[in-house]
Enzyme design. Structure first.
Site, PDB file in Angstrom:
ATOM      1  CG  ASP A 141      -2.125   0.919   1.037  1.00 40.50           C
ATOM      2  OD1 ASP A 141      -2.312   1.439  -0.078  1.00 40.50           O
ATOM      3  OD2 ASP A 141      -2.874   1.119   2.009  1.00 40.50           O
ATOM      4  CD  GLU A 189      -2.361   3.469  -4.445  1.00 38.41           C
ATOM      5  OE1 GLU A 189      -3.373   3.652  -3.737  1.00 38.41           O
ATOM      6  OE2 GLU A 189      -2.387   3.594  -5.693  1.00 38.41           O
ATOM      7  CG  ASP A 217      -6.045  -0.780  -0.530  1.00 39.22           C
ATOM      8  OD1 ASP A 217      -5.823   0.242  -1.178  1.00 39.22           O
ATOM      9  OD2 ASP A 217      -5.530  -0.993   0.583  1.00 39.22           O
ATOM     10  CG  ASP A 256      -3.741   1.840   5.774  1.00 42.76           C
ATOM     11  OD1 ASP A 256      -3.701   2.734   4.895  1.00 42.76           O
ATOM     12  OD2 ASP A 256      -4.203   2.033   6.925  1.00 42.76           O
ATOM     13  CG  HIS A 313      20.627 -24.903 -31.349  1.00 43.85           C
ATOM     14  ND1 HIS A 313      21.378 -26.050 -31.512  1.00 43.85           N
ATOM     15  CD2 HIS A 313      20.689 -24.609 -30.026  1.00 43.85           C
ATOM     16  CE1 HIS A 313      21.871 -26.425 -30.351  1.00 43.85           C
ATOM     17  NE2 HIS A 313      21.470 -25.581 -29.423  1.00 43.85           N
ATOM     18  CD  GLU A 347      21.662 -23.695 -22.933  1.00 39.80           C
ATOM     19  OE1 GLU A 347      21.062 -23.130 -22.005  1.00 39.80           O
ATOM     20  OE2 GLU A 347      21.236 -24.710 -23.515  1.00 39.80           O
TER      21      GLU A 347
END
Length: 380
Positions: free
Chosen positions: A11, A52, A77, A126, A184, A260
């Site tokens: 939050d 936030e 939220d 919060d 490949h 790779e």
């Protein structure tokens, strides 16, 4: 070893919007619901939305520090942040775009999902955001307390959960982005099953490998749906990609993140030779995605992060299109693993033949569906 499951609650707030702002985030163990990490910070003068996003980034980084292989359920939220990070809402504000990009880069996309929760179920984050703003008002920064046990977190109501993508929900999420994954063709090392990564000799395709690339080009031309070609920059993948692209009339774009894995001192050796020369290192590598090959090679955890970033770059550039991705055994297996949400050790349970084809579709809500694995029909 499978990564853990975390819940991140985040939050942010601003007293004035914009005004003095701070954020808070907690990381919970996904099985017990106990808080295992907290983060908060006073960030000066900012808006609610910036705070936030800052809270989201801090929560994701805290989860990554504990276990970079963990799957993370973010619960906030803020409808704005959840919808934007899930890909359902566009990010138009220039202040939000770099913050969203930073959040996406913390963990591979397939490891994170987003859920909206009502504010009363986000009390811990919060509280931390307000503690950070109070600390800033007093002229100091928030200081963490020792983690405490907390009541187990409950699952959100069914209607708040973002829809899962895949065969059941695809029609509701628009046109997916499709990766056709092509390994490949063979090199002289392939039939001998020798480690051949990005730290070795970078061999070219053998005569059989060139034949395999031609057959893949024929099959993909007949398929007719590929709209772009992206390849690892290594020689064997370049040769494979260029053979197919020439047949399709497309250009090849190279992405370094698709190379790779670096096998360190194992490059060029067979599995049996590594087992004989470096048994302890090999056992550690087989037992943990965080272990590196002998001599400073690359861990599968590092590979996963690299591949996740490369995947997201390709998705951003080719949204809603079909892209041929030419790469290697470990990167392709990792893309499939992330799409399935499977643990790291699942890499050892997949067969991926030279010049084989796989396919993964990615949807707007961040989920994915594996459509094909190790298809070699064009080589018969």
């Amino acid at each position: 070893m499978a990564g853990r499951r975390f819940v991140v609650e985040a939050d942010g707030g601003s007293r004035g919007n914009p005004g003095p702002a701070g954020y808070g985030a907690v990381v919970r163990d996904g099985d017990t619901g106990l808080i295992i990490a907290e983060a908060a910070e006073f960030i000066g003068h900012a808006t609610n939305n910036v705070a936030e996003y800052k809270g989201l980034i801090a929560g994701l980084k805290a989860a990554r520090e504990i276990d970079p292989d963990a799957s993370v359920d973010v619960r906030m939220d803020s409808k704005l942040v959840v919808e934007q990070m899930s890909g359902r809402w566009k990010i138009k504000h220039p202040d939000m775009q770099p913050l969203a990009a930073e959040a996406r880069a913390v963990l591979p996309r397939g490891q994170v999902k987003y859920t909206w929760i009502p504010r009363e179920r986000n009390k811990d984050a919060d509280r931390l955001a307000n503690e950070a703003m109070d600390a800033g008002k007093a002229g100091r920064q928030w200081e963490p307390r020792a983690p405490k046990a907390d009541a187990p977190v409950t699952e959100p109501p069914l209607e708040t959960v973002a829809p899962k993508a895949g065969w059941a929900a695809a029609a509701d999420l628009g046109t997916p982005t499709t990766f056709v994954l092509l390994r490949h063709g063979e090199t002289h090392l392939t039939p001998e099953k020798r480690f051949s990564g990005s730290g070795g000799s970078d061999p070219e395709l053998s005569e059989k490998g060139r034949w395999q690339a031609d057959r893949a080009a024929e099959a993909l031309a007949a398929r007719g749906s590929v709209q772009a070609v992206v390849s690892s920059p290594m020689l064997r993948t370049r040769q494979t990609a260029e053979t197919v692209a020439a047949r399709l009339g497309l250009e090849v774009r190279y992405e370094d993140g698709l190379r790779e894995v670096d096998f360190g001192a194992w490059e060029g050796l067979t599995f049996a030779e590594v087992q004989e020369r470096h048994p302890e290192d090999l056992n550690a590598w087989l037992g943990s995605a965080k272990a590196k090959p002998t001599g400073g090679g690359e861990s599968f955890t590092a590979l996963t992060h690299r591949i996740g970033v490369a995947r997201d770059k390709i998705l951003a550039r080719h949204h809603g299109r079909t892209v041929l991705v030419v790469s290697h055994v470990s990167p392709i297996k990792t893309l499939v693993r992330l799409a399935l949400g499977a643990p790291p050790d699942s890499l050892y349970r997949m067969e991926l033949s030279a010049a084989s084809l796989c396919a993964v579709q990615y949807y707007a809500d961040g989920n994915a569906s594996v459509r094909l694995l190790n298809d070699t029909g064009h080589l018969r």
